[in-house]
Write a protein that holds these residues in place. Structure first.
Motif, short mmCIF file in Angstrom:
data_model
loop_
_atom_site.label_atom_id
_atom_site.label_comp_id
_atom_site.label_asym_id
_atom_site.label_seq_id
_atom_site.Cartn_x
_atom_site.Cartn_y
_atom_site.Cartn_z
N GLU A 94 0.73 -1.17 -0.28
CA GLU A 94 -0.04 0.08 0.20
C GLU A 94 0.88 1.27 0.01
O GLU A 94 0.49 2.20 -0.77
CB GLU A 94 -0.82 -0.02 1.26
CG GLU A 94 -1.94 -1.07 0.83
CD GLU A 94 -2.94 -1.08 2.39
OE1 GLU A 94 -2.67 -0.28 3.05
OE2 GLU A 94 -3.87 -1.57 2.43
N LEU A 106 2.35 9.58 -10.24
CA LEU A 106 1.43 9.67 -11.52
C LEU A 106 0.98 11.11 -11.72
O LEU A 106 0.70 11.50 -12.57
CB LEU A 106 0.35 8.57 -11.40
CG LEU A 106 -0.78 8.29 -12.45
CD1 LEU A 106 0.26 8.13 -13.95
CD2 LEU A 106 -1.45 7.30 -12.26
N TRP A 107 0.17 11.55 -10.24
CA TRP A 107 -0.38 12.66 -10.23
C TRP A 107 0.48 14.02 -10.62
O TRP A 107 0.07 14.75 -11.45
CB TRP A 107 -1.40 13.06 -9.13
CG TRP A 107 -2.59 12.09 -9.18
CD1 TRP A 107 -2.74 11.17 -8.36
CD2 TRP A 107 -3.61 12.57 -9.65
NE1 TRP A 107 -4.11 10.70 -8.49
CE2 TRP A 107 -4.59 11.55 -9.58
CE3 TRP A 107 -3.92 13.51 -10.82
CZ2 TRP A 107 -5.97 11.66 -10.16
CZ3 TRP A 107 -5.11 13.41 -11.40
CH2 TRP A 107 -6.30 12.41 -11.23
N GLN A 154 2.20 1.79 -3.36
CA GLN A 154 1.32 2.19 -4.22
C GLN A 154 1.01 3.51 -4.16
O GLN A 154 0.73 4.43 -5.19
CB GLN A 154 -0.08 1.19 -3.93
CG GLN A 154 -1.06 1.67 -5.01
CD GLN A 154 -2.37 0.63 -4.56
OE1 GLN A 154 -2.52 0.01 -3.48
NE2 GLN A 154 -3.38 0.54 -5.69
N GLU A 155 0.90 4.10 -2.97
CA GLU A 155 0.66 5.62 -2.73
C GLU A 155 1.72 6.45 -3.42
O GLU A 155 1.53 7.47 -3.97
CB GLU A 155 0.67 5.84 -1.41
CG GLU A 155 -0.60 5.36 -0.78
CD GLU A 155 -0.83 5.62 0.95
OE1 GLU A 155 0.26 6.16 1.36
OE2 GLU A 155 -1.77 5.14 1.68
N ARG A 156 2.86 5.94 -3.25
CA ARG A 156 4.21 6.62 -3.89
C ARG A 156 3.67 6.53 -5.53
O ARG A 156 4.13 7.72 -5.99
CB ARG A 156 5.29 5.96 -3.60
CG ARG A 156 5.73 6.30 -2.21
CD ARG A 156 7.32 5.81 -2.02
NE ARG A 156 7.52 4.42 -2.27
CZ ARG A 156 7.65 3.46 -1.20
NH1 ARG A 156 7.28 3.71 -0.09
NH2 ARG A 156 7.87 2.26 -1.79
N VAL A 157 3.50 5.54 -6.00
CA VAL A 157 3.24 5.54 -7.35
C VAL A 157 2.23 6.45 -7.64
O VAL A 157 2.27 7.21 -8.80
CB VAL A 157 3.20 4.07 -7.82
CG1 VAL A 157 2.50 3.89 -9.44
CG2 VAL A 157 4.32 3.22 -7.65
N GLU A 158 1.16 6.22 -7.19
CA GLU A 158 -0.03 7.34 -7.48
C GLU A 158 0.22 8.72 -7.39
O GLU A 158 0.06 9.57 -8.08
CB GLU A 158 -1.23 6.93 -6.49
CG GLU A 158 -2.34 7.69 -6.91
CD GLU A 158 -3.36 7.38 -5.71
OE1 GLU A 158 -4.65 8.16 -5.97
OE2 GLU A 158 -3.41 6.42 -4.81
N ARG A 159 1.14 9.11 -6.23
CA ARG A 159 1.59 10.53 -6.28
C ARG A 159 2.59 10.91 -7.36
O ARG A 159 2.36 11.97 -8.01
CB ARG A 159 2.32 10.48 -5.07
CG ARG A 159 2.87 11.88 -4.36
CD ARG A 159 3.35 12.12 -2.94
NE ARG A 159 2.79 11.27 -2.05
CZ ARG A 159 3.75 10.39 -1.37
NH1 ARG A 159 5.04 10.43 -1.51
NH2 ARG A 159 3.12 9.47 -0.50
#
Length: 80
Positions: free
Chosen positions: A46, A56-57, A49-54
């Motif tokens: 998790e 990506l944004w 995943q949060e780092r990847v999402e950050r």
């Protein structure tokens, strides 16, 4: 007086030992350790995943900023 007859040999041969309970307890401890390891791995997944999402944004906002900058630049170059 004792109701048990005299026995020779090791006391462990005659001591009551419940193998089923020992196995159940061992399996419960193993299951607890596996669950703890699973929770640890899920926490790590998790977090990544949060780092990847950050990231990506950040990339999306960067692309939008470049497009807006080009639009503003083209508007400024058109006007004399």
């Amino acid at each position: 007086m004792s109701t048990h007859p005299e026995r020779s040999g090791s006391k462990f041969l005659y001591a009551p030992f419940e193998v089923a309970n020992a196995r159940i307890e061992a399996n419960e401890r193993v299951a607890q350790e596996r669950w703890a390891a699973l929770e640890y791995r899920l926490g790590r997944i998790e977090a990544s995943q949060e780092r990847v999402e950050r990231r990506l944004w950040l990339a999306v906002y960067g692309v939008v900023a470049v497009i807006l900058a080009q639009g503003v630049s083209s508007l400024l170059s058109i006007t004399p």
